[in-house]
Design an enzyme around this catalytic site. Sequence first.
Site, PDB file in Angstrom:
ATOM      1  N   TYR A  33      -1.217  -1.596 -13.060  1.00  0.00           N
ATOM      2  CA  TYR A  33      -2.623  -1.254 -13.162  1.00  0.00           C
ATOM      3  C   TYR A  33      -2.869   0.261 -13.104  1.00  0.00           C
ATOM      4  O   TYR A  33      -1.994   0.840 -12.650  1.00  0.00           O
ATOM      5  CB  TYR A  33      -3.419  -2.165 -11.716  1.00  0.00           C
ATOM      6  N   LYS A 151       3.347   1.847 -11.117  1.00  0.00           N
ATOM      7  CA  LYS A 151       2.090   1.492 -10.332  1.00  0.00           C
ATOM      8  C   LYS A 151       1.976   0.006 -10.625  1.00  0.00           C
ATOM      9  O   LYS A 151       0.906  -0.619 -11.241  1.00  0.00           O
ATOM     10  CB  LYS A 151       0.897   2.196 -10.851  1.00  0.00           C
ATOM     11  N   GLU A 183       3.856   8.939   1.398  1.00  0.00           N
ATOM     12  CA  GLU A 183       2.382   8.841   0.723  1.00  0.00           C
ATOM     13  C   GLU A 183       1.411   7.969   1.775  1.00  0.00           C
ATOM     14  O   GLU A 183       2.003   7.341   2.677  1.00  0.00           O
ATOM     15  CB  GLU A 183       1.936   8.673  -0.722  1.00  0.00           C
ATOM     16  N   LEU A 207       4.064   7.391  -5.684  1.00  0.00           N
ATOM     17  CA  LEU A 207       3.467   7.206  -7.121  1.00  0.00           C
ATOM     18  C   LEU A 207       3.041   8.642  -7.535  1.00  0.00           C
ATOM     19  O   LEU A 207       2.676   9.523  -6.651  1.00  0.00           O
ATOM     20  CB  LEU A 207       2.203   6.325  -6.861  1.00  0.00           C
TER      21      LEU A 207
HETATM   22  N1  PLP Z   1      -0.236   6.630  -4.031  1.00  0.00           N
HETATM   23  C1  PLP Z   1      -0.274   5.318  -4.071  1.00  0.00           C
HETATM   24  C2  PLP Z   1       0.388   4.528  -3.171  1.00  0.00           C
HETATM   25  C3  PLP Z   1      -1.564   4.835  -4.720  1.00  0.00           C
HETATM   26  O1  PLP Z   1      -1.867   3.672  -4.411  1.00  0.00           O
HETATM   27  C4  PLP Z   1      -2.607   5.668  -5.456  1.00  0.00           C
HETATM   28  C5  PLP Z   1      -3.541   5.267  -6.088  1.00  0.00           C
HETATM   29  O2  PLP Z   1      -4.043   4.233  -6.192  1.00  0.00           O
HETATM   30  C6  PLP Z   1      -2.109   7.115  -5.479  1.00  0.00           C
HETATM   31  C7  PLP Z   1      -0.951   7.696  -4.634  1.00  0.00           C
HETATM   32  C8  PLP Z   1      -2.978   8.211  -6.076  1.00  0.00           C
HETATM   33  O3  PLP Z   1      -3.077   8.171  -7.331  1.00  0.00           O
HETATM   34  P1  PLP Z   1      -4.078   8.529  -8.250  1.00  0.00           P
HETATM   35  O4  PLP Z   1      -4.335  10.045  -7.926  1.00  0.00           O
HETATM   36  O5  PLP Z   1      -3.441   8.306  -9.756  1.00  0.00           O
HETATM   37  O6  PLP Z   1      -5.077   7.742  -8.150  1.00  0.00           O
END
Ligand code: PLP
Length: 287
Positions: A33, A151, A183, A207
């Site tokens: 997603y 993701k 994270e 991620l």
């Molecule tokens: N880390 C995780 C586990 C996430 O689920 C997300 C966003 O959903 C992020 C980091 C941040 O990613 P982004 O800046 O692309 O939204």
Amino acid sequence: MMRTVYVNGDYVPENEAVISIFDRGFLMADGVYEVTSVLGGKLIDFEGHAARLERSLSELDMPHPCTKDEMLEIHRELVRLNGIEEGLVYLQVTRGSDGDRDFVFPDRETTKPTIVLFTQSKPGLADNPAAKRGTKVISIDDIRWGRRDIKTVQLLYPSMGKMMAKAAGADDAWMIEDGAVTEGTSNNAYIVKDGKIVTRGLSSDILHGITRAAVLRFAREAQMEVEERAFTIEEAKAAEEAFSTSASAFVMPVVEIDGVPLGDGTPGPVARRLREIYLDESLKTAI
Ligand code: PLP
């Protein structure tokens, strides 16, 4: 209000959207997603989200449901149809279904991926009071799988993490593996130490946040020092500041970790400045 959503080529009222019970997204969490924010009716960081979707699909050997241009068109059309000024567009692609349950992937020549998009209207997204107040986080073990760079829709543990945070009177949880912070449940994690911005480097442990990439670029352009390395939760509790980044919350100050206030317990100057820069700069390239 009844939304118009997108399902496999059609724009339909949300209560008429249909997916097979055999869809592998539903049965196996075999799906990926993206969440793209909308400010002023325009998409923020669309290119980054499109590129990451492409990568997630490739890593899982999942067919692409449409081209990038078609994807942009669908995003824009949903924003228009639902009158979204501030909010989010959620996109999900799954491996689809060949009409039964099996661990073996269906034949990609004959089984089409499922693609679904919907909007979430969030007036006041950019002016979120939590950003002024700052958020509280707790630390929890990171027991997720080893490919967090993809993701996927396997979000049960992050969801449980949010519930653990809620039960502890906090807003979110930062996850810890081998003593270091990986994270947040749905965001990337940062501390500020000796004036330097510290965040874990990219690997399959986290991620690769699209907001992270933009924020680090803006920070470097503003002559702020950035160190990409792992940090412990003890280091975080002793830091000058902390914050998180994500597409839906932008730059979000963290003012308390495991009950320990950071600094004077209010959002720090680095996080406040980065939030401002991110919002200003990303609006300029919004499409
Ligand atoms: N880390 C995780 C586990 C996430 O689920 C997300 C966003 O959903 C992020 C980091 C941040 O990613 P982004 O800046 O692309 O939204």
